[in-house]
Design a protein around this motif. Structure first.
Motif, PDB file in Angstrom:
ATOM      1  N   LYS A   4       3.631   5.498 -13.237  1.00 49.81           N
ATOM      2  CA  LYS A   4       3.116   6.803 -13.661  1.00 49.81           C
ATOM      3  C   LYS A   4       1.885   6.647 -14.545  1.00 49.81           C
ATOM      4  N   LEU A   5       1.951   5.787 -15.534  1.00 46.93           N
ATOM      5  CA  LEU A   5       0.832   5.609 -16.461  1.00 46.93           C
ATOM      6  C   LEU A   5      -0.396   5.037 -15.768  1.00 46.93           C
ATOM      7  N   PHE A  26       6.735  13.043 -19.445  1.00 47.19           N
ATOM      8  CA  PHE A  26       5.283  13.224 -19.416  1.00 47.19           C
ATOM      9  C   PHE A  26       4.991  14.626 -18.918  1.00 47.19           C
ATOM     10  N   GLN A  33      -1.183   5.510 -12.643  1.00 46.96           N
ATOM     11  CA  GLN A  33      -1.678   6.433 -11.629  1.00 46.96           C
ATOM     12  C   GLN A  33      -2.295   7.698 -12.224  1.00 46.96           C
ATOM     13  N   LEU A  34      -2.457   7.739 -13.523  1.00 45.94           N
ATOM     14  CA  LEU A  34      -3.103   8.899 -14.130  1.00 45.94           C
ATOM     15  C   LEU A  34      -4.523   9.028 -13.570  1.00 45.94           C
TER      16      LEU A  34
END
Length: 125
Positions: free
Chosen positions: A53-54, A39, A56-57
């Motif tokens: 990760k996705l 990413f 916490q964007l």
């Protein structure tokens, strides 16, 4: 074989971005422990870290607008490589963000696919 790769690739892209835009936490079902996400140059391994990760964007809502989807068979065992280009619309933002994303889909014994590799980049300029 190529026609099937195109159909599967397009169906996967539609499913992936629908989940991303409406139920991002559900994306975890598309990854496996061996999966890898790149990413914006950051490499992330495994379902839990990718999902984290996705989720916490820095935006909760978005809309992906897909411009192109190109798919090819990647191996005799049924893998598929998918390249996507499009734009990302964030709430309250006037300008869309252009992006490219690559998916490497691997068939499962159950007859579906999982994401082995996922590479995402914003396109500047």
């Amino acid at each position: 074989m190529e026609e099937q790769a195109e159909m599967v690739g397009r169906a996967f892209v539609d499913h992936y971005y629908h989940l991303f835009d409406t139920e991002r936490a559900s994306l975890s079902s598309l990854y496996q422990p061996t999966s890898m996400l790149s990413f914006e140059g950051q490499k992330i391994f495994g379902v839990d870290d990718i999902t984290s990760k996705l989720n916490q964007l820095p935006f909760d809502q978005c809309k992906h607008l897909i411009s192109t989807v190109d798919s090819q068979p990647s191996s005799p065992t049924g893998g598929i490589v998918v390249i996507v280009s499009g734009s990302l619309q964030l709430p309250g933002e006037e300008h869309h963000l252009r992006f490219s994303q690559m998916f490497h889909l691997i068939p499962t014994p159950q007859g579906s696919f999982f994401l082995q590799n996922d590479i995402f980049r914003l396109n500047y300029g």
